[in-house]
Scaffold this motif. Structure first.
Motif, short mmCIF file in Angstrom:
data_model
loop_
_atom_site.label_atom_id
_atom_site.label_comp_id
_atom_site.label_asym_id
_atom_site.label_seq_id
_atom_site.Cartn_x
_atom_site.Cartn_y
_atom_site.Cartn_z
N ARG A 33 0.81 -1.21 0.00
CA ARG A 33 0.00 0.00 0.00
C ARG A 33 0.86 1.27 0.00
NH1 ARG A 33 -4.64 1.12 -1.67
NH2 ARG A 33 -5.31 -0.90 -0.82
N ALA A 34 1.94 1.28 0.76
CA ALA A 34 2.76 2.49 0.87
C ALA A 34 3.58 2.76 -0.39
CB ALA A 34 3.70 2.38 2.08
N SER A 35 4.05 1.71 -1.06
CA SER A 35 4.95 1.90 -2.21
C SER A 35 4.21 1.95 -3.54
CB SER A 35 5.98 0.76 -2.24
OG SER A 35 6.72 0.71 -1.04
N TYR A 36 3.28 1.04 -3.75
CA TYR A 36 2.58 0.94 -5.03
C TYR A 36 1.07 0.85 -4.76
CZ TYR A 36 7.31 -0.42 -6.35
OH TYR A 36 8.67 -0.46 -6.52
N PRO A 37 0.41 1.98 -4.53
CA PRO A 37 -1.02 1.94 -4.18
C PRO A 37 -1.91 1.39 -5.29
CG PRO A 37 -0.27 4.20 -4.52
CD PRO A 37 0.95 3.34 -4.49
N ALA A 38 -1.55 1.64 -6.55
CA ALA A 38 -2.38 1.13 -7.65
C ALA A 38 -2.39 -0.39 -7.67
CB ALA A 38 -1.87 1.68 -8.98
N LEU A 39 -1.22 -1.01 -7.54
CA LEU A 39 -1.13 -2.46 -7.51
C LEU A 39 -1.79 -3.03 -6.25
CD1 LEU A 39 -0.08 -4.93 -9.01
CD2 LEU A 39 2.10 -4.65 -7.84
#
Length: 324
Positions: A205-211
């Motif tokens: 969630r913190a690094s890649y919210p879209a994924l």
């Protein structure tokens, strides 16, 4: 008669008089037509014809005319929605790939196109007649100041959605190898695929919210009882990334043939890591070519000034002394 009328309008309103009259008549026709379209009652024969269509068309119309949606937008539903199932599917998929998943996303998209197009068209017309109206104004200038802003306003939402889709695809491509490594660790630690997807969605969630959003949608749909293969295929369509589509195919094949999911994830995760390294090397190899022009523009002029500047000053001084 037309020449006389044109001359009269030109004498009264100036060179742009005919254009003003035509624009005013078009605006009056639009304003007169909209209330009639809003107040018209459905024809009973149309209802009978619609009732005889197949189930797919009926479901599509039900989705397009769902009265449970935003009441303010329902009033103008016929202007804010596509007219066919194919167009609806394309627009909805495009908005899903951009990250807009609300039930009114399609209507808001068409509403933004209509409002921005008409609003900027009106502003452009007002600006032209207040500041740019003159006898020397050409037709190209009129179209540029009047029609240009309207076209920009109509195309602006489409451009925004395109940029959003590109950004999400880039973010998913960058974070997908890390997600596969994390999922492999979870599966090898004894967790099921569903549990590993939930854990990966929480950690990314913190690094890649879209994924992370895509994995979270998968977990919710699986908890709701939806078929796993269908859920994974839907994820591939929403992401629009070739790596994700290949990953979905690998998981579906592993599930169909009964092979180990951990082995499939291990092999595919290794391929994704190699692919990420190859993409990084490709960008590194392109960098010198891209920097060549910038280096020449920022390095050569100062170098010429340093080398040639003193000679030019000396020659100028000698010339002035010779003249004196």
């Amino acid at each position: 008669m037309l020449d006389t009328l044109n001359t009269m309008i030109t004498n009264m309103l100036g060179p742009a008089g005919p254009l003003m009259v035509v624009a005013g008549l078009a605006l009056l026709l639009i304003l007169a037509t909209v209330p009639m379209l809003l107040r018209q009652k459905p024809d009973p024969m149309d209802k009978l014809a619609k009732s005889g269509r197949d189930r797919i068309d009926a479901e599509t119309k039900a989705i397009l005319r769902d009265t449970r949606r935003n009441a303010k937008l329902n009033k103008y539903a016929q202007y804010l929605e596509p007219k066919s199932a194919e167009e609806l599917g394309e627009v909805r998929l495009r908005l899903l790939q951009a990250g807009y998943r609300t039930r009114d996303a399609v209507r808001i998209y068409y509403l933004s196109q209509m409002v921005l197009g008409i609003g900027l068209l009106a502003l452009g017309t007002l600006y032209f007649f207040m500041f740019k109206n003159g006898a020397d104004a050409t037709m190209q200038q009129k179209l540029l100041y009047i029609v240009g802003p309207g076209a920009v306003g109509y195309l602006a939402p489409k451009y925004w959605i395109t940029k959003r889709v590109e950004e999400r695809k880039k973010q998913i491509e960058e974070g997908f190898p890390d997600a596969l490594d994390m999922m492999l660790v979870c599966v090898e630690a004894g967790q099921s695929l569903d549990q590993s997807i939930v854990r990966v969605a929480r950690e990314l969630r913190a690094s890649y919210p879209a994924l992370a959003d895509e994995f979270e949608i998968i977990s919710h749909e699986m908890k709701a009882g939806k078929d796993k293969a269908t859920v994974l295929n839907d994820m591939g369509d929403r992401c629009g990334v070739q790596d994700v589509s290949s990953f979905v195919t690998v998981l579906n094949q592993a599930s169909s043939f009964g092979t180990s999911i951990a082995d499939a994830l291990r092999i595919y995760a290794s391929e994704m890591r190699d692919k990420r390294v190859m993409r990084a090397e490709e960008k590194a190899n392109k960098l010198p070519t891209k920097m060549t022009l910038t280096t020449m523009m920022l390095t050569v002029p100062p170098l010429l000034i340093i080398l040639v500047g003193p000679s030019v000053v000396s020659i100028t001084q000698l010339g002035n002394m010779a003249i004196k």
